[in-house]
Design a protein around this motif. Structure first.
Motif, PDB file in Angstrom:
ATOM      1  N   ILE A  23       0.829  -1.196   0.000  1.00 26.55           N
ATOM      2  CA  ILE A  23       0.000   0.000   0.000  1.00 26.55           C
ATOM      3  C   ILE A  23       0.870   1.256   0.000  1.00 26.55           C
ATOM      4  O   ILE A  23       0.542   2.248  -0.656  1.00 26.55           O
ATOM      5  CB  ILE A  23      -0.949  -0.004   1.214  1.00 26.55           C
ATOM      6  N   SER A  24       2.004   1.221   0.693  1.00 27.90           N
ATOM      7  CA  SER A  24       2.916   2.372   0.635  1.00 27.90           C
ATOM      8  C   SER A  24       3.419   2.573  -0.792  1.00 27.90           C
ATOM      9  O   SER A  24       3.519   3.705  -1.275  1.00 27.90           O
ATOM     10  CB  SER A  24       4.089   2.173   1.598  1.00 27.90           C
ATOM     11  N   GLY A  25       3.725   1.473  -1.499  1.00 27.03           N
ATOM     12  CA  GLY A  25       4.139   1.573  -2.895  1.00 27.03           C
ATOM     13  C   GLY A  25       3.025   2.027  -3.808  1.00 27.03           C
ATOM     14  O   GLY A  25       3.255   2.727  -4.802  1.00 27.03           O
ATOM     15  N   MET A  26       1.792   1.650  -3.494  1.00 26.98           N
ATOM     16  CA  MET A  26       0.637   2.038  -4.306  1.00 26.98           C
ATOM     17  C   MET A  26       0.501   3.552  -4.372  1.00 26.98           C
ATOM     18  O   MET A  26       0.097   4.115  -5.386  1.00 26.98           O
ATOM     19  CB  MET A  26      -0.616   1.397  -3.713  1.00 26.98           C
ATOM     20  N   GLY A  27       0.851   4.254  -3.273  1.00 28.80           N
ATOM     21  CA  GLY A  27       0.721   5.702  -3.231  1.00 28.80           C
ATOM     22  C   GLY A  27       1.617   6.422  -4.213  1.00 28.80           C
ATOM     23  O   GLY A  27       1.326   7.562  -4.603  1.00 28.80           O
ATOM     24  N   THR A  28       2.721   5.816  -4.641  1.00 24.78           N
ATOM     25  CA  THR A  28       3.630   6.411  -5.630  1.00 24.78           C
ATOM     26  C   THR A  28       3.556   5.686  -6.969  1.00 24.78           C
ATOM     27  O   THR A  28       4.475   5.777  -7.771  1.00 24.78           O
ATOM     28  CB  THR A  28       5.083   6.385  -5.118  1.00 24.78           C
ATOM     29  N   SER A  29       2.454   4.954  -7.219  1.00 27.62           N
ATOM     30  CA  SER A  29       2.298   4.155  -8.441  1.00 27.62           C
ATOM     31  C   SER A  29       3.429   3.148  -8.592  1.00 27.62           C
ATOM     32  O   SER A  29       3.833   2.808  -9.696  1.00 27.62           O
ATOM     33  CB  SER A  29       2.215   5.045  -9.685  1.00 27.62           C
ATOM     34  N   PHE A  30       3.994   2.692  -7.455  1.00 28.13           N
ATOM     35  CA  PHE A  30       5.039   1.675  -7.404  1.00 28.13           C
ATOM     36  C   PHE A  30       6.321   2.116  -8.105  1.00 28.13           C
ATOM     37  O   PHE A  30       7.098   1.294  -8.575  1.00 28.13           O
ATOM     38  CB  PHE A  30       4.525   0.354  -7.987  1.00 28.13           C
ATOM     39  N   ALA A  31       6.541   3.430  -8.131  1.00 22.67           N
ATOM     40  CA  ALA A  31       7.708   3.958  -8.847  1.00 22.67           C
ATOM     41  C   ALA A  31       9.018   3.524  -8.203  1.00 22.67           C
ATOM     42  O   ALA A  31      10.013   3.309  -8.895  1.00 22.67           O
ATOM     43  CB  ALA A  31       7.627   5.480  -8.906  1.00 22.67           C
ATOM     44  N   GLY A  32       9.069   3.400  -6.877  1.00 20.32           N
ATOM     45  CA  GLY A  32      10.322   3.023  -6.223  1.00 20.32           C
ATOM     46  C   GLY A  32      10.288   1.639  -5.625  1.00 20.32           C
ATOM     47  O   GLY A  32      10.963   1.373  -4.626  1.00 20.32           O
ATOM     48  N   ARG A  33       9.544   0.750  -6.248  1.00 16.48           N
ATOM     49  CA  ARG A  33       9.277  -0.551  -5.646  1.00 16.48           C
ATOM     50  C   ARG A  33      10.548  -1.324  -5.299  1.00 16.48           C
ATOM     51  O   ARG A  33      10.626  -1.966  -4.254  1.00 16.48           O
ATOM     52  CB  ARG A  33       8.383  -1.379  -6.566  1.00 16.48           C
ATOM     53  N   SER A  34      11.547  -1.301  -6.149  1.00 19.44           N
ATOM     54  CA  SER A  34      12.745  -2.111  -5.895  1.00 19.44           C
ATOM     55  C   SER A  34      13.858  -1.340  -5.186  1.00 19.44           C
ATOM     56  O   SER A  34      14.933  -1.900  -4.960  1.00 19.44           O
ATOM     57  CB  SER A  34      13.281  -2.689  -7.216  1.00 19.44           C
ATOM     58  N   SER A  35      13.605  -0.076  -4.800  1.00 14.92           N
ATOM     59  CA  SER A  35      14.675   0.713  -4.171  1.00 14.92           C
ATOM     60  C   SER A  35      14.244   1.451  -2.914  1.00 14.92           C
ATOM     61  O   SER A  35      15.108   1.889  -2.147  1.00 14.92           O
ATOM     62  CB  SER A  35      15.234   1.742  -5.169  1.00 14.92           C
ATOM     63  N   SER A  36      12.945   1.613  -2.663  1.00 11.99           N
ATOM     64  CA  SER A  36      12.528   2.425  -1.517  1.00 11.99           C
ATOM     65  C   SER A  36      12.839   1.740  -0.186  1.00 11.99           C
ATOM     66  O   SER A  36      13.402   2.354   0.724  1.00 11.99           O
ATOM     67  CB  SER A  36      11.040   2.753  -1.607  1.00 11.99           C
ATOM     68  N   ALA A  37      12.479   0.475  -0.040  1.00  6.08           N
ATOM     69  CA  ALA A  37      12.807  -0.311   1.164  1.00  6.08           C
ATOM     70  C   ALA A  37      12.446   0.431   2.440  1.00  6.08           C
ATOM     71  O   ALA A  37      13.238   0.530   3.379  1.00  6.08           O
ATOM     72  CB  ALA A  37      14.296  -0.689   1.157  1.00  6.08           C
ATOM     73  N   ASP A  38      11.199   0.946   2.486  1.00  9.41           N
ATOM     74  CA  ASP A  38      10.766   1.730   3.636  1.00  9.41           C
ATOM     75  C   ASP A  38      10.095   0.895   4.720  1.00  9.41           C
ATOM     76  O   ASP A  38      10.022   1.333   5.870  1.00  9.41           O
ATOM     77  CB  ASP A  38       9.784   2.819   3.190  1.00  9.41           C
ATOM     78  N   ASP A  39       9.573  -0.268   4.365  1.00  5.82           N
ATOM     79  CA  ASP A  39       8.832  -1.077   5.338  1.00  5.82           C
ATOM     80  C   ASP A  39       8.928  -2.548   4.954  1.00  5.82           C
ATOM     81  O   ASP A  39       9.641  -2.915   4.003  1.00  5.82           O
ATOM     82  CB  ASP A  39       7.372  -0.620   5.442  1.00  5.82           C
ATOM     83  N   ALA A  40       8.180  -3.391   5.666  1.00  8.48           N
ATOM     84  CA  ALA A  40       8.296  -4.839   5.463  1.00  8.48           C
ATOM     85  C   ALA A  40       7.839  -5.299   4.093  1.00  8.48           C
ATOM     86  O   ALA A  40       8.199  -6.394   3.651  1.00  8.48           O
ATOM     87  CB  ALA A  40       7.503  -5.573   6.554  1.00  8.48           C
ATOM     88  N   THR A  41       7.056  -4.478   3.357  1.00  7.15           N
ATOM     89  CA  THR A  41       6.604  -4.881   2.022  1.00  7.15           C
ATOM     90  C   THR A  41       7.756  -4.960   1.028  1.00  7.15           C
ATOM     91  O   THR A  41       7.584  -5.480  -0.075  1.00  7.15           O
ATOM     92  CB  THR A  41       5.529  -3.920   1.492  1.00  7.15           C
ATOM     93  N   THR A  42       8.946  -4.459   1.401  1.00  4.46           N
ATOM     94  CA  THR A  42      10.113  -4.606   0.527  1.00  4.46           C
ATOM     95  C   THR A  42      10.449  -6.079   0.306  1.00  4.46           C
ATOM     96  O   THR A  42      11.157  -6.417  -0.644  1.00  4.46           O
ATOM     97  CB  THR A  42      11.329  -3.863   1.106  1.00  4.46           C
TER      98      THR A  42
END
Length: 438
Positions: free
Chosen positions: A33-52
């Motif tokens: 859901i955190s990735g959904m807010g940015t249209s998954f733009a940083g999916r492989s690099s954001s690493a902000d929470d457990a969804t990484t």
């Protein structure tokens, strides 16, 4: 979004691009859901929470505390169908008859996509975790009497994945991660069957169900150029399935064979070989300052593996074998790219705002596209927010809206006839998640 045969249902799941999902083919994007807010733009690099754990398993090395995250996305799709026509297969002398029916377009019910993750850092280098999510899925449920019913009026496919994962941090810059995936797929496809005695009326009914469990893996690499900038790449492997199930024939169209001494109605063994495609996801995340973070990403998916669906049916009566044993449906999908840009703004310690824009190519083509997967290239915009009431808790909310280019279905099948239509698809996505750090 997406003949009711097992082959098509699976194809849709593999294709990840049905009208009720937020990604191309029949793949789903909704694993974060955190990735959904940015249209998954940083999916492989954001690493902000457990969804990484899904987005990039190497990113688990950035989490400093034990963390659990649960979320749910809900997808509401809308389809307008116009410029329709349908005809029976060619009869003697090349004659065709018109097929009547409705085209309401409300074939995608509100769909829920759950997810859950747990990550535990072992020390400064090692972290372990496990995730449960839905990487592929679709449901298309046309109304009774749909004009394109012979080409498919109900399709449901779901893949549920469990991924135990480990990550290792070599130094301050480089981390890797790996997780085997245990994937359970099940599908159901239904369609009307054209009566051989009274074409266009007294339809039969074809229902195919099947399932399988198979293994795959996800692997990722995360490189931190500086404390402000990091890039990641994630590889999601193909998964090879052998679906086993049954084909059920019923209704007036098959019961009529009893008049000539043939029992056509009944259940028959069915099987389908299916590979869901591999993909490579790449992105970069840059902290512009203490408040702004920028994201950019791209993903390649090898949809060209999906050339045709071949369903093997055992014991089909002789007169029906030309169309039912085996069932072959051409797909001829092509590889696709998707692109996304996003940004996050940290208002204060408690609140963070997000937004993103994404573009997904469709793997389908104008010749083989069917009413089961009537999709085209799509654009999506997203907004989201994170609320941190304490250092231990984060609540993520997100909303996405996507629309597709006008898409034409010009589908012809030797035993089902012709169905022509123009589709306009759009969808709203809503997501909520709760993360807790121990």
């Amino acid at each position: 979004m997406k003949t009711t045969w097992l082959k098509t249902a699976i194809a849709i799941a593999v294709g990840a691009l049905s009208t009720q999902v937020m990604s191309a083919g029949f793949a789903l994007n909704e694993q974060s859901i955190s990735g959904m807010g940015t249209s998954f733009a940083g999916r492989s690099s954001s690493a902000d929470d457990a969804t990484t754990l899904f987005g990039n398993p190497a990113g688990m090395s950035r989490l400093k505390r034990e963390e659990v995250s649960f979320g749910m996305a809900a997808i509401s799709a809308k389809t307008d169908i116009k410029d329709t026509s349908a005809f029976t297969p060619q009869g003697p002398g090349g004659l065709r008859g018109p097929v009547g029916g409705s085209n309401d377009g409300d074939m995608v019910p509100v769909t829920a996509v759950p997810m859950g993750y747990y990550v535990k850092p072992i020390d400064d280098k090692w972290a372990i975790g496990v995730g449960v999510y839905v990487p592929f899925g679709l449901i298309a449920d046309y109304e009774s009497g749909f004009q394109g019913r012979y080409h498919g009026d109900y399709s449901e496919v779901r893949v549920i994945t469990v991924q135990p994962t480990v990550s290792y941090r070599f130094n301050e810059k480089l981390s890797i991660g790996f997780g085997p995936t245990i994937n359970r797929i099940d599908g159901q496809l239904e369609s009307a069957s054209l009566s051989r005695f009274t074409p266009g009326i007294n339809d039969g009914r074809v229902k195919v169900k099947g399932d399988d469990t198979a293994l795959g893996f996800n692997a990722g690499l995360l490189y931190e150029f500086s404390p402000q900038t990091r890039a990641g790449v994630t590889y999601h492997s193909k998964v090879k399935y052998k679906l086993e199930g049954e084909t059920k024939l019923s209704g007036a169209g098959f019961d009529q064979f009893a008049a000539v001494g043939l029992q056509a109605s009944g259940e028959y063994d069915a099987s389908l070989d299916l590979d869901t495609p591999e993909s490579v996801d790449m992105s970069i995340t840059h902290d512009l300052d203490d408040q702004w973070t920028l994201y950019a990403g791209a993903m390649w998916t090898r949809w060209s593996r999906f050339e045709a669906i071949v369903i093997e049916n055992q014991g089909i009566p002789g007169p029906l074998q030309p169309s039912l044993a085996p069932i072959v449906e051409e797909q001829n999908w092509h590889d696709t790219w998707s692109y996304a840009l996003g940004a996050a703004y940290k208002v204060n310690k408690e609140w963070t705002l997000r937004t993103g824009l994404a573009f997904d190519q469709s793997p389908t083509n104008n010749t083989d596209r069917s009413p089961r997967i009537p999709t085209g290239d799509r654009t999506a915009v997203s907004v989201g927010l994170a609320w941190n009431p304490t250092d231990d808790v984060t609540v993520d909310l997100a909303y996405s809206y996507l629309w597709e280019e006008e898409t034409k279905v010009r589908h012809e099948h030797p035993s089902k006839g012709i169905y022509n239509a123009t589709y306009e698809n759009s969808a709203h996505g809503f997501g909520a998640a709760l993360s807790y750090r121990f």
